[in-house]
Design a protein around this motif. Structure first.
Motif, PDB file in Angstrom:
ATOM      1  N   GLN A   1       1.205   3.410   2.049  1.00 17.00           N
ATOM      2  CA  GLN A   1       1.066   3.950   3.401  1.00 17.00           C
ATOM      3  C   GLN A   1       2.101   5.020   3.771  1.00 17.00           C
ATOM      4  O   GLN A   1       1.748   6.137   4.125  1.00 17.00           O
ATOM      5  CB  GLN A   1       1.120   2.807   4.416  1.00 17.00           C
ATOM      6  CG  GLN A   1       0.879   3.232   5.856  1.00 17.00           C
ATOM      7  CD  GLN A   1      -0.486   3.857   6.048  1.00 17.00           C
ATOM      8  OE1 GLN A   1      -1.459   3.455   5.415  1.00 17.00           O
ATOM      9  NE2 GLN A   1      -0.576   4.867   6.894  1.00 17.00           N
TER      10      GLN A   1
ATOM     11  N   ARG B   1       0.275  -7.870  -2.893  1.00 15.15           N
ATOM     12  CA  ARG B   1       0.575  -8.671  -1.702  1.00 15.15           C
ATOM     13  C   ARG B   1       0.725 -10.131  -2.111  1.00 15.15           C
ATOM     14  O   ARG B   1      -0.146 -10.694  -2.757  1.00 15.15           O
ATOM     15  CB  ARG B   1      -0.522  -8.530  -0.638  1.00 15.15           C
ATOM     16  CG  ARG B   1      -0.545  -7.124  -0.061  1.00 15.15           C
ATOM     17  CD  ARG B   1      -1.568  -6.890   1.033  1.00 15.15           C
ATOM     18  NE  ARG B   1      -1.682  -5.441   1.224  1.00 15.15           N
ATOM     19  CZ  ARG B   1      -2.602  -4.838   1.971  1.00 15.15           C
ATOM     20  NH1 ARG B   1      -3.484  -5.535   2.636  1.00 15.15           N
ATOM     21  NH2 ARG B   1      -2.620  -3.515   2.076  1.00 15.15           N
TER      22      ARG B   1
ATOM     23  N   GLN C   1      -6.856  -0.132  -4.482  1.00 13.52           N
ATOM     24  CA  GLN C   1      -7.390   0.588  -3.320  1.00 13.52           C
ATOM     25  C   GLN C   1      -7.781   2.010  -3.714  1.00 13.52           C
ATOM     26  O   GLN C   1      -7.176   2.603  -4.603  1.00 13.52           O
ATOM     27  CB  GLN C   1      -6.316   0.723  -2.226  1.00 13.52           C
ATOM     28  CG  GLN C   1      -5.996  -0.564  -1.499  1.00 13.52           C
ATOM     29  CD  GLN C   1      -5.091  -0.324  -0.292  1.00 13.52           C
ATOM     30  OE1 GLN C   1      -4.408   0.694  -0.190  1.00 13.52           O
ATOM     31  NE2 GLN C   1      -5.081  -1.280   0.615  1.00 13.52           N
TER      32      GLN C   1
ATOM     33  N   ASP D   1      -7.078   4.966  -1.908  1.00 15.58           N
ATOM     34  CA  ASP D   1      -6.202   5.236  -0.779  1.00 15.58           C
ATOM     35  C   ASP D   1      -6.283   6.729  -0.436  1.00 15.58           C
ATOM     36  O   ASP D   1      -6.171   7.567  -1.328  1.00 15.58           O
ATOM     37  CB  ASP D   1      -4.762   4.856  -1.196  1.00 15.58           C
ATOM     38  CG  ASP D   1      -3.824   4.856  -0.029  1.00 15.58           C
ATOM     39  OD1 ASP D   1      -4.194   4.293   1.020  1.00 15.58           O
ATOM     40  OD2 ASP D   1      -2.718   5.435  -0.152  1.00 15.58           O
TER      41      ASP D   1
ATOM     42  N   GLY E   1      -6.015   8.495   7.924  1.00 15.05           N
ATOM     43  CA  GLY E   1      -6.602   8.175   6.629  1.00 15.05           C
ATOM     44  C   GLY E   1      -7.246   6.818   6.602  1.00 15.05           C
ATOM     45  O   GLY E   1      -7.523   6.212   7.643  1.00 15.05           O
ATOM     46  N   ILE E   2      -7.432   6.353   5.399  1.00 10.23           N
ATOM     47  CA  ILE E   2      -8.148   5.102   5.200  1.00 10.23           C
ATOM     48  C   ILE E   2      -7.842   4.588   3.803  1.00 10.23           C
ATOM     49  O   ILE E   2      -7.452   5.371   2.934  1.00 10.23           O
ATOM     50  CB  ILE E   2      -9.673   5.332   5.373  1.00 10.23           C
ATOM     51  CG1 ILE E   2     -10.443   4.015   5.484  1.00 10.23           C
ATOM     52  CG2 ILE E   2     -10.248   6.188   4.237  1.00 10.23           C
ATOM     53  CD1 ILE E   2     -11.860   4.181   6.030  1.00 10.23           C
ATOM     54  N   ALA E   3      -7.989   3.309   3.602  1.00  7.18           N
ATOM     55  CA  ALA E   3      -7.920   2.766   2.246  1.00  7.18           C
ATOM     56  C   ALA E   3      -9.082   1.810   2.056  1.00  7.18           C
ATOM     57  O   ALA E   3      -9.375   1.008   2.943  1.00  7.18           O
ATOM     58  CB  ALA E   3      -6.599   2.045   2.015  1.00  7.18           C
TER      59      ALA E   3
ATOM     60  N   HIS F   1      -3.291  -3.304  12.817  1.00 12.20           N
ATOM     61  CA  HIS F   1      -3.520  -2.583  11.557  1.00 12.20           C
ATOM     62  C   HIS F   1      -2.182  -2.399  10.834  1.00 12.20           C
ATOM     63  O   HIS F   1      -1.877  -3.111   9.903  1.00 12.20           O
ATOM     64  CB  HIS F   1      -4.231  -1.270  11.834  1.00 12.20           C
ATOM     65  CG  HIS F   1      -4.672  -0.558  10.593  1.00 12.20           C
ATOM     66  ND1 HIS F   1      -5.401  -1.170   9.613  1.00 12.20           N
ATOM     67  CD2 HIS F   1      -4.468   0.705  10.177  1.00 12.20           C
ATOM     68  CE1 HIS F   1      -5.621  -0.317   8.639  1.00 12.20           C
ATOM     69  NE2 HIS F   1      -5.075   0.822   8.947  1.00 12.20           N
ATOM     70  N   HIS F   2      -1.391  -1.462  11.245  1.00 12.37           N
ATOM     71  CA  HIS F   2       0.011  -1.376  10.819  1.00 12.37           C
ATOM     72  C   HIS F   2       0.766  -0.533  11.827  1.00 12.37           C
ATOM     73  O   HIS F   2       0.145   0.115  12.679  1.00 12.37           O
ATOM     74  CB  HIS F   2       0.161  -0.876   9.378  1.00 12.37           C
ATOM     75  CG  HIS F   2      -0.564   0.395   9.086  1.00 12.37           C
ATOM     76  ND1 HIS F   2      -0.346   1.556   9.788  1.00 12.37           N
ATOM     77  CD2 HIS F   2      -1.519   0.686   8.173  1.00 12.37           C
ATOM     78  CE1 HIS F   2      -1.122   2.491   9.312  1.00 12.37           C
ATOM     79  NE2 HIS F   2      -1.857   1.988   8.338  1.00 12.37           N
TER      80      HIS F   2
ATOM     81  N   ARG G   1      -2.899   8.408  12.618  1.00 11.49           N
ATOM     82  CA  ARG G   1      -1.499   7.950  12.635  1.00 11.49           C
ATOM     83  C   ARG G   1      -0.728   8.552  13.799  1.00 11.49           C
ATOM     84  O   ARG G   1      -1.081   9.626  14.313  1.00 11.49           O
ATOM     85  CB  ARG G   1      -0.780   8.335  11.332  1.00 11.49           C
ATOM     86  CG  ARG G   1      -1.611   8.256  10.082  1.00 11.49           C
ATOM     87  CD  ARG G   1      -2.094   6.870   9.772  1.00 11.49           C
ATOM     88  NE  ARG G   1      -2.818   6.900   8.485  1.00 11.49           N
ATOM     89  CZ  ARG G   1      -3.514   5.878   8.008  1.00 11.49           C
ATOM     90  NH1 ARG G   1      -3.621   4.751   8.682  1.00 11.49           N
ATOM     91  NH2 ARG G   1      -4.129   5.983   6.851  1.00 11.49           N
TER      92      ARG G   1
ATOM     93  N   LYS H   1       1.954   8.226   1.584  1.00  7.02           N
ATOM     94  CA  LYS H   1       0.850   9.173   1.803  1.00  7.02           C
ATOM     95  C   LYS H   1       1.073   9.936   3.095  1.00  7.02           C
ATOM     96  O   LYS H   1       0.709  11.108   3.201  1.00  7.02           O
ATOM     97  CB  LYS H   1      -0.519   8.492   1.738  1.00  7.02           C
ATOM     98  CG  LYS H   1      -0.860   7.493   2.812  1.00  7.02           C
ATOM     99  CD  LYS H   1      -2.314   7.024   2.603  1.00  7.02           C
ATOM    100  CE  LYS H   1      -2.690   5.893   3.540  1.00  7.02           C
ATOM    101  NZ  LYS H   1      -4.090   5.507   3.419  1.00  7.02           N
TER     102      LYS H   1
ATOM    103  N   SER I   1       0.888  -1.166   0.000  1.00  7.94           N
ATOM    104  CA  SER I   1       0.000   0.000   0.000  1.00  7.94           C
ATOM    105  C   SER I   1       0.927   1.217   0.000  1.00  7.94           C
ATOM    106  O   SER I   1       2.088   1.094   0.345  1.00  7.94           O
ATOM    107  CB  SER I   1      -0.906   0.008   1.223  1.00  7.94           C
ATOM    108  OG  SER I   1      -0.270   0.654   2.303  1.00  7.94           O
TER     109      SER I   1
ATOM    110  N   GLY J   1     -10.304   0.163   5.653  1.00  8.41           N
ATOM    111  CA  GLY J   1      -9.805   0.311   7.017  1.00  8.41           C
ATOM    112  C   GLY J   1      -8.756   1.399   7.063  1.00  8.41           C
ATOM    113  O   GLY J   1      -8.099   1.690   6.060  1.00  8.41           O
ATOM    114  N   GLY J   2      -8.643   2.016   8.215  1.00  9.99           N
ATOM    115  CA  GLY J   2      -7.640   3.065   8.358  1.00  9.99           C
ATOM    116  C   GLY J   2      -7.456   3.420   9.807  1.00  9.99           C
ATOM    117  O   GLY J   2      -7.969   2.736  10.699  1.00  9.99           O
ATOM    118  N   SER J   3      -6.736   4.506  10.012  1.00  7.51           N
ATOM    119  CA  SER J   3      -6.452   4.899  11.392  1.00  7.51           C
ATOM    120  C   SER J   3      -5.972   6.340  11.450  1.00  7.51           C
ATOM    121  O   SER J   3      -5.551   6.918  10.440  1.00  7.51           O
ATOM    122  CB  SER J   3      -5.372   3.988  11.982  1.00  7.51           C
ATOM    123  OG  SER J   3      -4.193   4.025  11.207  1.00  7.51           O
TER     124      SER J   3
HETATM  125  N1  ASP Z   1      -2.558   1.328   4.254  1.00  8.42           N
HETATM  126  C1  ASP Z   1      -3.634   0.703   4.976  1.00  8.42           C
HETATM  127  C2  ASP Z   1      -4.004  -0.604   4.302  1.00  8.42           C
HETATM  128  O1  ASP Z   1      -3.628  -0.841   3.183  1.00  8.42           O
HETATM  129  C3  ASP Z   1      -4.853   1.547   5.048  1.00  8.42           C
HETATM  130  C4  ASP Z   1      -4.658   2.799   5.841  1.00  8.42           C
HETATM  131  O2  ASP Z   1      -4.286   2.715   7.035  1.00  8.42           O
HETATM  132  O3  ASP Z   1      -4.906   3.869   5.303  1.00  8.42           O
HETATM  133  O4  ASP Z   1      -4.697  -1.415   4.885  1.00  8.42           O
END
Ligand code: ASP
Length: 579
Positions: free
Chosen positions: A197, A219, A233, A235, A527-529, A444-445, A486, A200, A195, A482-484
């Protein structure tokens, strides 16, 4: 002019006009002295007619046209005697005066009609022929419409589309990377982005404020019906926002798409904490088109001498209305269902609340009807209902019952495919403990912020209990995005990497560029994707994202049309420094 009209355009009001059409021969049939051809292009089908009495040479020529020949035909629009109300051009036909074969075609390997005789493999191999079929065309047009409308909405909210690179750097977090060897830097590899991520987030540091991109991501995971090695996505990232600003903005996107693409006004987007979703639905992506929520039974069912329940961490159940008359066979089927490895329960207990008011259960040895009455009461069960109960390890049992709930929802036809019920699942756990590697992984990440009030817990307390400022958009039981919010503070980001078991050196090595950027005025951002393929699939009422991608890969990750992946030459390998 090559053509004056498309094959979907002409109506009775065009009668008498001289027109030229071009397209593919879908069907060719003779009826007495007449030859009829269904001419197809992207826009529709128009009937051509040739008359042996009027022009025998032309009519003979027309009879020779095979399926999928590409032709150009000129003639006069006329009212049909035998109208076809199922197509928009069904009132007219073209009395052809001039015909040109632009390109002949081999006999296609399957019929290119709504009901085709082509198998999956064959249609994938000749995807360009399969794409001529209405069903695929409809799906790709829907995809196009959703992309346009997403862009319209986001642009109207000041988001700008910025491209980020495809050749980036491999990192061990997340899924497996696809890697690309670098010829100019022998022995080194790029990775394709899972992504955009980090990019962005860097764009937020750069001050772009609102970014989006409809972007391909890669992936290297095992494939399932809703997975492709490359997928798309929507994004998005925005600065100077808190969680609710983000949720409201993208709820707006969802509403816009529902309205502009499906003509539906979907306004209710409940927000449900992860914990509640797991408790009530046994899933972090609950399908809330039907109820049948989960009830905990520990206090009512423990201590009656039934060892399985006494030893279980959790006892939970659901009620299936009107199912008390399930037969032995039906109950066995349900037991087999919950025992499937994907569901993972060891057994199923049932309590039948018979229509005559009597109570019968599969654990009659341990529970008298008097013991079971309070159980039926907490479920507000009525005579005729069936209560289904699972017990065991808390997390596994919840999700197994979540699986059974969905199965019962399907069996009882409680799920209306025409209804859309979105919701936000919020407050996910920040970290997930992995027994095998004995370490935490980011749920999430690693760039996801903990909830502000949980930061002390992360620093000094039980990291498992820390909630993330993360959210998923779920529609009809499918995770659409999903997103968060940051982390934008270097110290907190460092702490996060520590919790994930990175040494400072490893963190600096892999994500130093981001942490450095955080030292140059990183704004609060989040953000979100959205999984675009999935979203289109849901809107199109489909089952597999493959049907909504022009050139998808099969279950083994292969493109059978171009036959890829494939070997490369020794010379290419040498150049790349690969043995
Ligand atoms: N990059 C994240 C994902 O691919 C989405 C995000 O947190 O914006 O799931």
């Amino acid at each position: 002019m090559f053509r004056t009209h498309t094959c979907g355009e002409l109506r009775l009001s065009d009668s008498g006009n001289n027109v030229t059409l071009a397209g593919w021969v879908q069907r060719n049939r003779e009826m007495g002295g007449l030859t009829f051809i269904d001419l197809r292009d992207r826009y529709g089908i128009t009937q051509l007619v040739f008359n042996m009495e009027v022009n025998p040479d032309l009519c003979k020529e027309a009879r020779e046209l095979g399926r999928e020949f590409v032709i150009q035909a000129t003639g006069r629009v006329a009212e049909r005697s035998n109208k076809n109300p199922t197509i928009p051009t069904g009132d007219i036909e073209i009395r052809v005066e001039k015909l040109e074969v632009l390109n002949p075609s081999q006999i296609p390997p399957f019929t290119i009609e709504d009901h085709t005789d082509g198998g999956e493999e064959q249609r994938m191999r000749y995807r360009y022929l399969d794409l001529r079929r209405n069903e695929n065309k409809k799906n790709l047009l829907l995809r196009h419409k959703m992309a346009i409308e997403s862009r319209n909405y986001l642009a109207s909210k000041d988001f700008i589309e910025i491209e980020t690179p495809y050749l980036i750097k491999s990192t061990p977090e997340g899924a497996r990377d696809f890697v690309v060897p670098s010829r100019m830097n022998e022995g080194q590899f790029y990775a394709l982005p899972q992504s955009p991520q980090t990019f962005k987030q860097l764009l937020m540091v750069a001050g772009y404020d609102r970014y989006y991109q409809i972007v391909r991501c890669f992936r290297d995971e095992d494939l399932r019906a809703d997975r492709q090695p490359e997928f798309t996505q929507i994004d998005c990232e925005m600065s100077f926002v808190d969680r609710d600003d983000i949720l409201n903005t993208f709820e707006g996107l969802a509403k816009h798409l529902f309205h502009s693409v499906l003509g539906m006004d979907v306004t209710d987007f409940p927000r449900m904490p992860y914990e509640e979703a797991m408790k009530l639905y046994g899933s972090d992506k609950p399908d809330i088109r039907f109820g049948m929520t989960i009830t905990e039974l520990n206090s009512l069912m423990k201590g009656k001498g039934f060892p399985v329940f006494d030893q279980a961490e959790l006892i939970v159940g659901i009620t299936a209305e009107g199912c008390a008359e399930y037969t032995r066979k039906q109950l066995d089927e349900l037991t087999d269902f919950v025992r499937r490895p994907q569901v993972g329960a060891t057994g199923l207990v049932y309590v039948k609340y018979n229509p005559d008011g009597s109570i019968k259960s599969s654990v009659d040895k341990f529970y008298t009807p008097e013991d079971l009455k309070p159980v039926l009461e907490v479920f507000q069960a009525h005579p005729g209902d069936l209560v289904l109960i699972l017990a065991g390890d808390a997390d596994k049992t919840r999700s197994a019952l979540g699986g059974l709930r969905l199965e019962m929802g399907k069996r009882l036809n409680l799920i209306d495919p025409k209804v859309f019920k979105p919701l936000w699942v919020i407050d996910f756990p920040l970290l997930e403990w992995d027994e095998e590697t004995q370490r935490f992984y980011a749920k999430h990440h690693p760039f996801t912020a903990p909830k502000q009030e949980d930061i002390p817990q992360l620093m000094f307390g039980d990291a498992k209990k820390v909630r993330a400022n993360a959210y998923d958009l779920v529609i009809n039981g499918v995770e659409i995005g999903g997103g968060s919010v940051r982390i934008h503070d270097k110290a907190l980001q460092q702490l996060m990497f520590q919790k994930l078991g990175f040494t400072d050196e490893e963190a600096a090595n892999q994500f130093g560029f981001l942490m450095n950027a955080f030292e140059y005025g990183a704004p609060p951002h989040g953000g979100i994707a959205f999984g675009f393929d999935r979203w289109v699939t849901i809107f199109g009422g489909g089952n597999s994202i493959r049907d909504f991608i022009a050139f998808p890969k099969n279950n083994a990750g292969r493109d059978v049309m171009i036959d890829s992946p494939s070997e490369i030459s020794e010379e290419q390998k040498k150049e790349l420094g690969i043995k």
